[in-house]
Scaffold this motif. Structure first.
Motif, PDB file in Angstrom:
ATOM      1  N   ALA A 292       0.553  -1.228   0.325  1.00 34.46           N
ATOM      2  CA  ALA A 292       0.360  -0.179  -0.173  1.00 34.46           C
ATOM      3  C   ALA A 292       1.163   1.181  -0.180  1.00 34.46           C
ATOM      4  O   ALA A 292       0.373   2.347  -0.181  1.00 34.46           O
ATOM      5  CB  ALA A 292      -0.798  -0.388   1.011  1.00 34.46           C
ATOM      6  N   VAL A 293       1.516   1.143   0.882  1.00 39.52           N
ATOM      7  CA  VAL A 293       2.545   2.232   0.711  1.00 39.52           C
ATOM      8  C   VAL A 293       3.575   2.469  -0.525  1.00 39.52           C
ATOM      9  O   VAL A 293       3.822   3.972  -0.597  1.00 39.52           O
ATOM     10  CB  VAL A 293       3.536   2.227   1.868  1.00 39.52           C
ATOM     11  CG1 VAL A 293       5.001   3.424   2.179  1.00 39.52           C
ATOM     12  CG2 VAL A 293       2.610   2.255   3.095  1.00 39.52           C
ATOM     13  N   ILE A 294       4.091   1.528  -1.396  1.00 33.24           N
ATOM     14  CA  ILE A 294       4.902   1.958  -2.439  1.00 33.24           C
ATOM     15  C   ILE A 294       4.069   2.034  -3.414  1.00 33.24           C
ATOM     16  O   ILE A 294       4.181   3.429  -4.313  1.00 33.24           O
ATOM     17  CB  ILE A 294       5.534   0.180  -2.517  1.00 33.24           C
ATOM     18  CG1 ILE A 294       6.503  -0.031  -1.785  1.00 33.24           C
ATOM     19  CG2 ILE A 294       5.565   0.281  -4.090  1.00 33.24           C
ATOM     20  CD1 ILE A 294       7.994   0.865  -1.384  1.00 33.24           C
ATOM     21  N   GLU A 295       2.500   1.491  -3.529  1.00 35.92           N
ATOM     22  CA  GLU A 295       1.777   1.567  -4.305  1.00 35.92           C
ATOM     23  C   GLU A 295       1.079   3.960  -4.513  1.00 35.92           C
ATOM     24  O   GLU A 295       1.378   4.065  -5.339  1.00 35.92           O
ATOM     25  CB  GLU A 295       0.862   1.210  -3.778  1.00 35.92           C
ATOM     26  CG  GLU A 295      -0.654   1.402  -5.110  1.00 35.92           C
ATOM     27  CD  GLU A 295      -1.945   0.577  -4.788  1.00 35.92           C
ATOM     28  OE1 GLU A 295      -2.690   0.470  -5.946  1.00 35.92           O
ATOM     29  OE2 GLU A 295      -2.313   0.708  -3.431  1.00 35.92           O
ATOM     30  N   ARG A 296       1.521   3.755  -2.996  1.00 37.40           N
ATOM     31  CA  ARG A 296       1.278   5.216  -3.093  1.00 37.40           C
ATOM     32  C   ARG A 296       1.936   6.424  -3.212  1.00 37.40           C
ATOM     33  O   ARG A 296       1.828   7.033  -3.800  1.00 37.40           O
ATOM     34  CB  ARG A 296       0.862   5.084  -1.182  1.00 37.40           C
ATOM     35  CG  ARG A 296       0.515   6.510  -0.505  1.00 37.40           C
ATOM     36  CD  ARG A 296      -0.171   6.328   0.833  1.00 37.40           C
ATOM     37  NE  ARG A 296      -0.209   8.045   1.484  1.00 37.40           N
ATOM     38  CZ  ARG A 296       1.521   8.469   2.046  1.00 37.40           C
ATOM     39  NH1 ARG A 296       2.734   8.273   1.325  1.00 37.40           N
ATOM     40  NH2 ARG A 296       0.738  10.048   2.421  1.00 37.40           N
ATOM     41  N   ALA A 297       3.182   5.566  -3.518  1.00 36.60           N
ATOM     42  CA  ALA A 297       4.617   6.545  -3.723  1.00 36.60           C
ATOM     43  C   ALA A 297       4.792   6.793  -5.068  1.00 36.60           C
ATOM     44  O   ALA A 297       4.780   7.147  -5.602  1.00 36.60           O
ATOM     45  CB  ALA A 297       5.393   6.017  -2.886  1.00 36.60           C
ATOM     46  N   LEU A 298       4.050   4.994  -6.128  1.00 40.71           N
ATOM     47  CA  LEU A 298       3.815   5.365  -7.641  1.00 40.71           C
ATOM     48  C   LEU A 298       3.116   6.113  -8.325  1.00 40.71           C
ATOM     49  O   LEU A 298       3.203   5.953  -9.407  1.00 40.71           O
ATOM     50  CB  LEU A 298       4.770   4.281  -7.932  1.00 40.71           C
ATOM     51  CG  LEU A 298       6.602   3.339  -7.766  1.00 40.71           C
ATOM     52  CD1 LEU A 298       5.752   1.612  -7.480  1.00 40.71           C
ATOM     53  CD2 LEU A 298       6.968   4.147  -8.087  1.00 40.71           C
ATOM     54  N   SER A 299       2.270   5.997  -8.303  1.00 42.56           N
ATOM     55  CA  SER A 299       1.107   6.197  -8.225  1.00 42.56           C
ATOM     56  C   SER A 299       0.251   7.657  -7.943  1.00 42.56           C
ATOM     57  O   SER A 299       0.826   8.495  -6.943  1.00 42.56           O
ATOM     58  CB  SER A 299      -0.629   5.281  -8.169  1.00 42.56           C
ATOM     59  OG  SER A 299      -0.229   5.706  -6.886  1.00 42.56           O
TER      60      SER A 299
END
Length: 299
Positions: A292-299
């Motif tokens: 969830a944290v990485i997706e938030r950073a990449l999207s």
């Protein structure tokens, strides 16, 4: 990307993150936990760099699994503490990887305060994987996620954190975040392991055992050679979760630990997989949280 957008997508700590934002990460993690497909290609073509200037096996593997499950390409950089002691060298390393076109940087480092400086200069989102004795946001998020799965809500939950509070970024991130959700956090620690600047009550070991969540911290006795509790035996006797103490925990309560565990120091070895222990489920929950944290950073 503007500085405001960068700040929104980075995760430097939980102290200044609002409750709604934390809530959305926890909700998204629940989605990823239930997601039937192990590798989801949503972040294909994106590059994630794990930059570990301080050793950590569990956290790095957890981030790597999360990144690969999202379909990202992963670059791992780890430096022995001796070779990258200076803030300047850390900055140069991060700047180099940024120049090569990474889309997100996951960073663990020893010097407290350096991450905030890097975030002002580096033009990609940064995720804090533990900085000095400041914060460890993804650990606290997975801890909260574990508690919420167990109890349904965090409001009114009594959480006692036992051990080396002074050097614990886990204790700090948990304190900051749990309070936003209405949980009651108490600390239990020997005098030389207390962090007086943190606004939380210190209670006795007997009191700590009455909580809904008893969270034991890893004790690095090498930091306390001059202290009163400079032997593993003395520490275990006074502040360890022994088999005898575990019998006094309420039937509904759970035992937690950020790991790695010093078996038979802060917690007796047989309790690590006790029916009330959530130590391995915590690690399991770390992957959807970090997705969830990485997706938030990449999207």
């Amino acid at each position: 990307m503007t500085l405001a957008q960068l700040k929104e997508r980075s995760l430097l700590g939980l102290k200044d993150l609002d409750k709604e934002e934390i809530e959305s990460i926890l909700e998204r993690a629940a989605y990823w936990e239930k997601h039937p497909v192990k590798v989801h290609g949503g972040q294909q073509g994106k590059f994630a760099a794990n930059m570990f200037f301080e050793n950590s096996t569990r956290t790095r593997f957890s981030f790597e699994v999360a990144e690969k499950r999202l379909g990202a390409e992963v670059i791992n950089f780890s430096a022995a503490a001796s070779s990258v002691e200076k803030g300047e060298s850390i900055y140069d390393t991060v700047r180099t990887l940024e120049s090569m076109g990474i889309d997100v940087g996951v960073i663990r480092l020893k010097p407290a305060g350096l991450l905030a400086e890097l975030a002002e200069k580096i033009k990609v989102p940064l995720v804090n994987a533990g900085d000095g004795n400041n914060e460890h946001p993804t650990q606290a998020l997975l801890d909260m996620y574990t508690m919420r799965k167990q109890f349904g809500s965090l409001r009114g939950l009594n959480v006692s954190i036992v051990g080396d509070i002074l050097h614990s970024r886990v204790a700090r991130s948990n304190l900051y975040a749990l309070r936003k959700f209405g949980a009651n956090v108490s600390f239990c620690a020997p005098d030389n392991m207390q962090a007086k600047e943190l606004d939380a009550p210190y209670i006795s070991m007997d009191e700590a055992l009455k909580a809904d969540v008893v969270m034991m911290l890893r004790v690095q006795l090498e930091r306390h050679e001059s202290g009163m509790l400079n032997s593993a035996e003395a520490y275990r006797e006074q502040y360890g979760l022994t088999v005898e103490r575990a019998q006094r925990i309420a039937p509904h309560a759970i035992i937690m630990h950020p790991a790695p565990v010093n078996r038979d120091v802060e917690i007796d070895g047989v309790l690590v997989e006790h029916p009330q222990s959530r130590i391995f489920p915590q690690m399991e929950n770390g992957v959807p949280i970090r997705m969830a944290v990485i997706e938030r950073a990449l999207s």
